[in-house]
Motif scaffolding. Structure first.
Motif, PDB file in Angstrom:
ATOM      1  N   ARG A 223       0.856  -1.182   0.000  1.00  0.00           N
ATOM      2  CA  ARG A 223       0.000   0.000   0.000  1.00  0.00           C
ATOM      3  C   ARG A 223       0.890   1.230   0.000  1.00  0.00           C
ATOM      4  NH1 ARG A 223      -2.880  -3.604   3.296  1.00  0.00           N
ATOM      5  NH2 ARG A 223      -4.987  -3.966   2.539  1.00  0.00           N
ATOM      6  N   GLY A 224       0.438   2.237  -0.717  1.00  0.00           N
ATOM      7  CA  GLY A 224       1.195   3.480  -0.766  1.00  0.00           C
ATOM      8  C   GLY A 224       0.297   4.633  -1.117  1.00  0.00           C
TER       9      GLY A 224
ATOM     10  N   LEU B  67      -5.735   9.356  -3.889  1.00  0.00           N
ATOM     11  CA  LEU B  67      -4.910   9.564  -2.707  1.00  0.00           C
ATOM     12  C   LEU B  67      -3.928   8.416  -2.506  1.00  0.00           C
ATOM     13  CD1 LEU B  67      -7.633  10.862  -0.237  1.00  0.00           C
ATOM     14  CD2 LEU B  67      -5.942  12.201  -1.515  1.00  0.00           C
ATOM     15  N   ALA B  68      -4.419   7.197  -2.657  1.00  0.00           N
ATOM     16  CA  ALA B  68      -3.600   6.028  -2.350  1.00  0.00           C
ATOM     17  C   ALA B  68      -3.810   4.945  -3.404  1.00  0.00           C
ATOM     18  CB  ALA B  68      -3.968   5.493  -0.966  1.00  0.00           C
ATOM     19  N   PHE B  69      -2.929   3.955  -3.367  1.00  0.00           N
ATOM     20  CA  PHE B  69      -3.018   2.812  -4.267  1.00  0.00           C
ATOM     21  C   PHE B  69      -2.679   1.551  -3.496  1.00  0.00           C
ATOM     22  CE2 PHE B  69       1.316   4.354  -4.503  1.00  0.00           C
ATOM     23  CZ  PHE B  69       2.065   3.205  -4.356  1.00  0.00           C
ATOM     24  N   THR B  70      -3.056   0.421  -4.079  1.00  0.00           N
ATOM     25  CA  THR B  70      -2.707  -0.886  -3.530  1.00  0.00           C
ATOM     26  C   THR B  70      -2.152  -1.717  -4.670  1.00  0.00           C
ATOM     27  OG1 THR B  70      -4.491  -0.754  -1.914  1.00  0.00           O
ATOM     28  CG2 THR B  70      -3.579  -2.937  -2.329  1.00  0.00           C
ATOM     29  N   PHE B  71      -1.080  -2.435  -4.398  1.00  0.00           N
ATOM     30  CA  PHE B  71      -0.452  -3.319  -5.377  1.00  0.00           C
ATOM     31  C   PHE B  71      -0.450  -4.720  -4.791  1.00  0.00           C
ATOM     32  CE2 PHE B  71       3.298  -5.410  -7.224  1.00  0.00           C
ATOM     33  CZ  PHE B  71       3.076  -5.195  -8.582  1.00  0.00           C
ATOM     34  N   ARG B  72      -1.002  -5.679  -5.521  1.00  0.00           N
ATOM     35  CA  ARG B  72      -1.053  -7.065  -5.075  1.00  0.00           C
ATOM     36  C   ARG B  72      -0.215  -7.912  -6.022  1.00  0.00           C
ATOM     37  NH1 ARG B  72      -5.822  -4.621  -4.288  1.00  0.00           N
ATOM     38  NH2 ARG B  72      -6.983  -5.035  -2.379  1.00  0.00           N
ATOM     39  N   CYS B  73       0.605  -8.801  -5.463  1.00  0.00           N
ATOM     40  CA  CYS B  73       1.416  -9.659  -6.322  1.00  0.00           C
ATOM     41  C   CYS B  73       1.773 -10.967  -5.625  1.00  0.00           C
ATOM     42  CB  CYS B  73       2.678  -8.943  -6.774  1.00  0.00           C
ATOM     43  SG  CYS B  73       3.840  -8.560  -5.458  1.00  0.00           S
TER      44      CYS B  73
ATOM     45  N   THR C  57       9.619  -3.080  -5.248  1.00  0.00           N
ATOM     46  CA  THR C  57      10.242  -2.624  -6.493  1.00  0.00           C
ATOM     47  C   THR C  57       9.266  -2.784  -7.660  1.00  0.00           C
ATOM     48  OG1 THR C  57      12.435  -3.204  -5.679  1.00  0.00           O
ATOM     49  CG2 THR C  57      12.196  -2.987  -8.064  1.00  0.00           C
ATOM     50  N   LEU C  58       8.533  -3.891  -7.688  1.00  0.00           N
ATOM     51  CA  LEU C  58       7.502  -4.093  -8.711  1.00  0.00           C
ATOM     52  C   LEU C  58       6.403  -3.038  -8.589  1.00  0.00           C
ATOM     53  CD1 LEU C  58       6.993  -7.970  -8.778  1.00  0.00           C
ATOM     54  CD2 LEU C  58       7.766  -6.535 -10.668  1.00  0.00           C
ATOM     55  N   ALA C  59       5.986  -2.753  -7.351  1.00  0.00           N
ATOM     56  CA  ALA C  59       4.928  -1.766  -7.123  1.00  0.00           C
ATOM     57  C   ALA C  59       5.347  -0.394  -7.622  1.00  0.00           C
ATOM     58  CB  ALA C  59       4.569  -1.716  -5.641  1.00  0.00           C
ATOM     59  N   VAL C  60       6.558   0.014  -7.290  1.00  0.00           N
ATOM     60  CA  VAL C  60       7.076   1.312  -7.727  1.00  0.00           C
ATOM     61  C   VAL C  60       7.098   1.376  -9.254  1.00  0.00           C
ATOM     62  CG1 VAL C  60       9.173   2.730  -7.812  1.00  0.00           C
ATOM     63  CG2 VAL C  60       8.382   1.779  -5.632  1.00  0.00           C
ATOM     64  N   ALA C  61       7.572   0.331  -9.897  1.00  0.00           N
ATOM     65  CA  ALA C  61       7.625   0.303 -11.366  1.00  0.00           C
ATOM     66  C   ALA C  61       6.224   0.399 -11.963  1.00  0.00           C
ATOM     67  CB  ALA C  61       8.328  -0.961 -11.838  1.00  0.00           C
ATOM     68  N   ALA C  62       5.257  -0.291 -11.361  1.00  0.00           N
ATOM     69  CA  ALA C  62       3.887  -0.276 -11.868  1.00  0.00           C
ATOM     70  C   ALA C  62       3.259   1.111 -11.726  1.00  0.00           C
ATOM     71  CB  ALA C  62       3.049  -1.318 -11.144  1.00  0.00           C
TER      72      ALA C  62
ATOM     73  N   TYR D 284       5.280   7.838  -6.042  1.00  0.00           N
ATOM     74  CA  TYR D 284       4.733   7.244  -4.824  1.00  0.00           C
ATOM     75  C   TYR D 284       5.401   7.815  -3.586  1.00  0.00           C
ATOM     76  CZ  TYR D 284       9.150   4.979  -4.313  1.00  0.00           C
ATOM     77  OH  TYR D 284      10.484   4.772  -4.129  1.00  0.00           O
ATOM     78  N   ARG D 285       4.792   7.487  -2.432  1.00  0.00           N
ATOM     79  CA  ARG D 285       5.398   7.753  -1.131  1.00  0.00           C
ATOM     80  C   ARG D 285       4.743   6.835  -0.111  1.00  0.00           C
ATOM     81  NH1 ARG D 285       2.143  11.494   1.906  1.00  0.00           N
ATOM     82  NH2 ARG D 285       0.407  12.210   0.642  1.00  0.00           N
ATOM     83  N   ASP D 286       5.345   6.710   1.026  1.00  0.00           N
ATOM     84  CA  ASP D 286       4.780   5.991   2.176  1.00  0.00           C
ATOM     85  C   ASP D 286       4.360   4.551   1.885  1.00  0.00           C
ATOM     86  OD1 ASP D 286       5.085   8.441   3.492  1.00  0.00           O
ATOM     87  OD2 ASP D 286       3.007   9.037   3.119  1.00  0.00           O
ATOM     88  N   LEU D 287       5.275   3.743   1.374  1.00  0.00           N
ATOM     89  CA  LEU D 287       4.950   2.332   1.116  1.00  0.00           C
ATOM     90  C   LEU D 287       4.894   1.541   2.422  1.00  0.00           C
ATOM     91  CD1 LEU D 287       7.147   1.418  -1.983  1.00  0.00           C
ATOM     92  CD2 LEU D 287       4.756   2.136  -1.932  1.00  0.00           C
ATOM     93  N   LYS D 288       3.903   0.671   2.511  1.00  0.00           N
ATOM     94  CA  LYS D 288       3.776  -0.275   3.623  1.00  0.00           C
ATOM     95  C   LYS D 288       3.352  -1.605   3.022  1.00  0.00           C
ATOM     96  CE  LYS D 288       2.610   3.209   6.966  1.00  0.00           C
ATOM     97  NZ  LYS D 288       1.611   3.820   7.804  1.00  0.00           N
ATOM     98  N   SER D 289       4.002  -2.676   3.450  1.00  0.00           N
ATOM     99  CA  SER D 289       3.740  -3.981   2.846  1.00  0.00           C
ATOM    100  C   SER D 289       3.422  -5.043   3.881  1.00  0.00           C
ATOM    101  CB  SER D 289       4.966  -4.426   2.038  1.00  0.00           C
ATOM    102  OG  SER D 289       5.266  -3.467   1.047  1.00  0.00           O
ATOM    103  N   VAL D 290       2.599  -5.993   3.442  1.00  0.00           N
ATOM    104  CA  VAL D 290       2.237  -7.150   4.253  1.00  0.00           C
ATOM    105  C   VAL D 290       2.420  -8.378   3.373  1.00  0.00           C
ATOM    106  CG1 VAL D 290       0.351  -8.292   5.466  1.00  0.00           C
ATOM    107  CG2 VAL D 290       0.520  -5.814   5.506  1.00  0.00           C
TER     108      VAL D 290
END
Length: 121
Positions: free
Chosen positions: A22-23, A63-69, A88-93, A101-107
């Motif tokens: 999430r970012g 405001l925000a995005f979610t990247f699932r992989c 790194t994949l999320a940033v590229a996407a 982007y800013r403020d990435l948080k991952s689970v």
């Protein structure tokens, strides 16, 4: 590093991680906002999937995005390294969409550790 290099399976992939990144979008210009809004239907949460390429979703508020992989890994790889690859994949996407982007948080979830409970067992 190219996207194909990031996505490449490790030589002896034995685990698969499901990762949600999430970012927030960095401040957007008018042209970026217009471009993202025009593509918003293609990035609706109902189109979200966990794939090796990943899926970016966002709401029209921008405001925000979610990247699932899904990220394959070897037994020796640390979870932090796998999350780093997903980020790194999320940033590229996100950059491919024309934004930053800013403020990435991952689970992450190691899919090999999930126990499936079957009825009656």
């Amino acid at each position: 590093m190219t996207l194909s290099q990031i996505r490449r399976f490790p030589a002896m992939a034995r685990k698969t991680y499901q990762i949600i990144v999430r970012g927030k979008f960095a401040p957007l210009g008018d042209e970026q906002r217009a471009t993202l809004l025009a593509k918003a239907g293609d990035h609706d949460v109902f189109r979200a999937k966990f794939t090796e390429d990943g899926t970016v979703t966002y709401e029209p508020s921008l405001l925000a995005f979610t990247f699932r992989c899904l990220v394959p890994a070897t037994e020796e790889e640390k979870e932090a390294a796998v999350i780093g690859r997903a980020e790194t994949l999320a940033v590229a996407a996100v950059r491919k969409l024309g934004a930053d982007y800013r403020d990435l948080k991952s689970v992450s979830t190691d899919l090999d550790t999930i126990k499936i409970r079957r009825p009656g067992h």
